[in-house]
Scaffold this motif. Structure first.
Motif, PDB file in Angstrom:
ATOM      1  N   MET A   1      -4.254 -18.558 -33.230  1.00  0.00           N
ATOM      2  CA  MET A   1      -5.426 -19.406 -32.992  1.00  0.00           C
ATOM      3  C   MET A   1      -6.601 -18.958 -33.856  1.00  0.00           C
ATOM      4  N   PHE A   2      -7.492 -19.907 -34.072  1.00  0.00           N
ATOM      5  CA  PHE A   2      -8.676 -19.660 -34.872  1.00  0.00           C
ATOM      6  C   PHE A   2      -9.921 -20.118 -34.116  1.00  0.00           C
ATOM      7  N   HIS A   3     -11.054 -19.692 -34.620  1.00  0.00           N
ATOM      8  CA  HIS A   3     -12.319 -20.276 -34.194  1.00  0.00           C
ATOM      9  C   HIS A   3     -12.997 -20.877 -35.422  1.00  0.00           C
ATOM     10  N   ALA A   4     -13.347 -22.133 -35.322  1.00  0.00           N
ATOM     11  CA  ALA A   4     -14.195 -22.761 -36.327  1.00  0.00           C
ATOM     12  C   ALA A   4     -15.631 -22.418 -35.960  1.00  0.00           C
ATOM     13  N   VAL A   5     -16.375 -21.857 -36.920  1.00  0.00           N
ATOM     14  CA  VAL A   5     -17.737 -21.421 -36.648  1.00  0.00           C
ATOM     15  C   VAL A   5     -18.685 -22.217 -37.537  1.00  0.00           C
ATOM     16  N   LEU A   6     -19.526 -22.974 -36.887  1.00  0.00           N
ATOM     17  CA  LEU A   6     -20.474 -23.858 -37.555  1.00  0.00           C
ATOM     18  C   LEU A   6     -21.853 -23.219 -37.477  1.00  0.00           C
ATOM     19  N   THR A   7     -22.462 -22.902 -38.643  1.00  0.00           N
ATOM     20  CA  THR A   7     -23.760 -22.233 -38.654  1.00  0.00           C
ATOM     21  C   THR A   7     -24.692 -22.869 -39.680  1.00  0.00           C
ATOM     22  N   SER A   8     -25.981 -22.654 -39.460  1.00  0.00           N
ATOM     23  CA  SER A   8     -26.998 -23.179 -40.376  1.00  0.00           C
ATOM     24  C   SER A   8     -28.309 -22.449 -40.105  1.00  0.00           C
ATOM     25  N   THR A   9     -29.313 -22.689 -40.947  1.00  0.00           N
ATOM     26  CA  THR A   9     -30.649 -22.175 -40.648  1.00  0.00           C
ATOM     27  C   THR A   9     -31.420 -23.136 -39.754  1.00  0.00           C
ATOM     28  N   ARG A  10     -30.900 -24.325 -39.586  1.00  0.00           N
ATOM     29  CA  ARG A  10     -31.556 -25.300 -38.722  1.00  0.00           C
ATOM     30  C   ARG A  10     -30.661 -25.573 -37.510  1.00  0.00           C
ATOM     31  N   GLU A  11     -31.248 -26.178 -36.487  1.00  0.00           N
ATOM     32  CA  GLU A  11     -30.502 -26.423 -35.248  1.00  0.00           C
ATOM     33  C   GLU A  11     -29.325 -27.370 -35.492  1.00  0.00           C
ATOM     34  N   ILE A  12     -28.195 -27.014 -34.909  1.00  0.00           N
ATOM     35  CA  ILE A  12     -27.004 -27.857 -34.998  1.00  0.00           C
ATOM     36  C   ILE A  12     -26.907 -28.688 -33.727  1.00  0.00           C
ATOM     37  N   ALA A  13     -26.956 -29.972 -33.895  1.00  0.00           N
ATOM     38  CA  ALA A  13     -26.939 -30.877 -32.745  1.00  0.00           C
ATOM     39  C   ALA A  13     -25.580 -30.855 -32.049  1.00  0.00           C
ATOM     40  N   ASP A  14     -25.585 -31.084 -30.737  1.00  0.00           N
ATOM     41  CA  ASP A  14     -24.338 -31.142 -29.978  1.00  0.00           C
ATOM     42  C   ASP A  14     -23.398 -32.199 -30.545  1.00  0.00           C
ATOM     43  N   GLN A  15     -23.963 -33.308 -31.000  1.00  0.00           N
ATOM     44  CA  GLN A  15     -23.126 -34.392 -31.518  1.00  0.00           C
ATOM     45  C   GLN A  15     -22.420 -33.972 -32.816  1.00  0.00           C
ATOM     46  N   VAL A  16     -23.092 -33.202 -33.638  1.00  0.00           N
ATOM     47  CA  VAL A  16     -22.460 -32.701 -34.868  1.00  0.00           C
ATOM     48  C   VAL A  16     -21.277 -31.805 -34.518  1.00  0.00           C
ATOM     49  N   ALA A  17     -21.469 -30.924 -33.558  1.00  0.00           N
ATOM     50  CA  ALA A  17     -20.388 -30.042 -33.126  1.00  0.00           C
ATOM     51  C   ALA A  17     -19.232 -30.851 -32.546  1.00  0.00           C
ATOM     52  N   ALA A  18     -19.547 -31.877 -31.766  1.00  0.00           N
ATOM     53  CA  ALA A  18     -18.506 -32.719 -31.176  1.00  0.00           C
ATOM     54  C   ALA A  18     -17.743 -33.480 -32.252  1.00  0.00           C
ATOM     55  N   ASP A  19     -18.459 -33.954 -33.271  1.00  0.00           N
ATOM     56  CA  ASP A  19     -17.805 -34.674 -34.372  1.00  0.00           C
ATOM     57  C   ASP A  19     -16.849 -33.763 -35.134  1.00  0.00           C
ATOM     58  N   VAL A  20     -17.266 -32.518 -35.353  1.00  0.00           N
ATOM     59  CA  VAL A  20     -16.390 -31.557 -36.027  1.00  0.00           C
ATOM     60  C   VAL A  20     -15.171 -31.262 -35.160  1.00  0.00           C
ATOM     61  N   ALA A  21     -15.398 -31.019 -33.885  1.00  0.00           N
ATOM     62  CA  ALA A  21     -14.298 -30.704 -32.967  1.00  0.00           C
ATOM     63  C   ALA A  21     -13.261 -31.819 -32.926  1.00  0.00           C
ATOM     64  N   ALA A  22     -13.732 -33.059 -33.027  1.00  0.00           N
ATOM     65  CA  ALA A  22     -12.815 -34.204 -32.970  1.00  0.00           C
ATOM     66  C   ALA A  22     -11.846 -34.234 -34.150  1.00  0.00           C
ATOM     67  N   GLN A  23     -12.198 -33.530 -35.235  1.00  0.00           N
ATOM     68  CA  GLN A  23     -11.367 -33.530 -36.436  1.00  0.00           C
ATOM     69  C   GLN A  23     -10.455 -32.308 -36.540  1.00  0.00           C
ATOM     70  N   LEU A  24     -10.614 -31.363 -35.620  1.00  0.00           N
ATOM     71  CA  LEU A  24      -9.854 -30.118 -35.698  1.00  0.00           C
ATOM     72  C   LEU A  24      -8.552 -30.219 -34.913  1.00  0.00           C
ATOM     73  N   PRO A  25      -7.495 -29.553 -35.381  1.00  0.00           N
ATOM     74  CA  PRO A  25      -6.222 -29.574 -34.647  1.00  0.00           C
ATOM     75  C   PRO A  25      -6.301 -28.758 -33.361  1.00  0.00           C
ATOM     76  N   GLU A  26      -5.905 -29.375 -32.259  1.00  0.00           N
ATOM     77  CA  GLU A  26      -5.854 -28.709 -30.944  1.00  0.00           C
ATOM     78  C   GLU A  26      -7.182 -28.031 -30.618  1.00  0.00           C
ATOM     79  N   ALA A  27      -8.272 -28.731 -30.838  1.00  0.00           N
ATOM     80  CA  ALA A  27      -9.599 -28.157 -30.622  1.00  0.00           C
ATOM     81  C   ALA A  27      -9.907 -27.985 -29.146  1.00  0.00           C
ATOM     82  N   GLY A  28     -10.559 -26.874 -28.836  1.00  0.00           N
ATOM     83  CA  GLY A  28     -11.042 -26.643 -27.486  1.00  0.00           C
ATOM     84  C   GLY A  28     -12.484 -27.074 -27.360  1.00  0.00           C
ATOM     85  N   GLU A  29     -13.111 -26.667 -26.280  1.00  0.00           N
ATOM     86  CA  GLU A  29     -14.494 -27.046 -26.009  1.00  0.00           C
ATOM     87  C   GLU A  29     -15.439 -26.236 -26.895  1.00  0.00           C
ATOM     88  N   PRO A  30     -16.375 -26.906 -27.568  1.00  0.00           N
ATOM     89  CA  PRO A  30     -17.362 -26.162 -28.361  1.00  0.00           C
ATOM     90  C   PRO A  30     -18.196 -25.234 -27.477  1.00  0.00           C
TER      91      PRO A  30
END
Length: 281
Positions: free
Chosen positions: A1-30
């Motif tokens: 298993m892996f963890h996808a880690v989304l980072t930035s210098t600005r705030e990452i919106a919940d919707q952005v995280a959800a959109d990324v999760a929707a594209q990942l294989p067997e994604a769990g809860e962000p």
């Protein structure tokens, strides 16, 4: 298993995280690590385009490391010290060109270092003091990164192809336990244009990683290393988690994680360390 880690210098919106999760294989809860970071468990790395943020995949096992080893110039601090010294000597453009080519891996590091130090021959020690006071500052997140890892029991080492004159001060400011770099030679408080030997370059950084890990009783798999240039490649490639921070192509291609839009607290989030556990002043 892996963890996808989304980072930035600005705030990452919940919707952005959800959109990324929707594209990942067997994604769990962000899981939110900080306003600027989210991790998502998943089956494996795939390419997902994210605007204005870094998306990296790290193995879920052995995420938190026991040692941090970091480059200084353009990594822990935003400038190249030799270029700033060259400004005081009136040769910044010439020296900066050599630095850039060396960091891209186009020049032999040792020869390039000798040439640049030769070009600042005669500078008084006072110019170095002024350079540090006026030009050198920690990059965002540097002190939080180093102090948090140290507080959690990790070894911390600043290993630079630059100069001890600066690493000693930067290490103290950031909280590194160890610092290693090259030595500038003075005579009557003026630079002689020579550098002490042996010169610390790509191989010496790797040797430092291996030596310090061995002294700590663990291996390279337990190390996180970060740098920006070609002379960091061996160190970054050997580490269990090698990070290219706003780096040249020569390093990016050999790193496990690439940070273009994040500050240095992203190295904590890559390890699964949430903001609530960061050490702040």
């Amino acid at each position: 298993m892996f963890h996808a880690v989304l980072t930035s210098t600005r705030e990452i919106a919940d919707q952005v995280a959800a959109d990324v999760a929707a594209q990942l294989p067997e994604a769990g809860e962000p899981r939110r690590l900080a306003p600027t970071g989210v991790e998502i468990p998943c089956a494996g790395p795939i390419f997902v385009a994210v605007e204005g943020a870094d998306l990296n995949f790290v193995p879920s096992q052995n995420r938190e490391k026991r040692m941090l080893i970091a480059d200084m110039d353009s990594t822990m601090i935003p400038v190249e010290c030799i270029d700033e010294l060259a400004d005081f000597a009136g040769v910044k453009e010439r020296v900066a060109d050599i630095t850039e080519r060396a960091m891209r891996g186009e020049l032999d590091f040792e020869a390039a270092l000798r040439e640049r130090v030769g070009l600042v021959k005669g500078l008084h020690r006072d110019a170095l003091e002024q350079c540090y006071a006026e030009r050198i500052a920690l990059n965002p997140g540097a002190r939080i990164l180093v102090r948090t890892m140290a507080e959690r029991g990790a070894q911390t080492a600043l290993v630079s192809g630059g100069f001890t004159y600066f690493t000693e001060r930067v290490a103290a400011a950031a909280g590194f336990a160890i610092n290693r770099a090259n030595t500038l030679i003075f005579e009557n408080d003026r630079l002689t244009g020579e550098v002490g030997t042996p010169i610390l370059g790509r191989q010496a950084k790797l040797d430092s990683l291996e030596e310090l890990a061995d002294a700590g009783g663990f291996g390279a798999a337990d190390v996180i290393a970060v740098g920006d240039g070609a002379n960091d490649l061996a160190m970054v490639a050997a580490a269990g988690l090698g990070v290219a921070y706003r780096a040249k192509p020569a390093l990016r291609d050999g790193a496990d994680a690439v940070l273009d839009y994040s500050d240095l607290t992203a190295l904590l989030m890559l390890q699964g360390i949430a903001q609530s556990d960061w050490v702040r002043d």
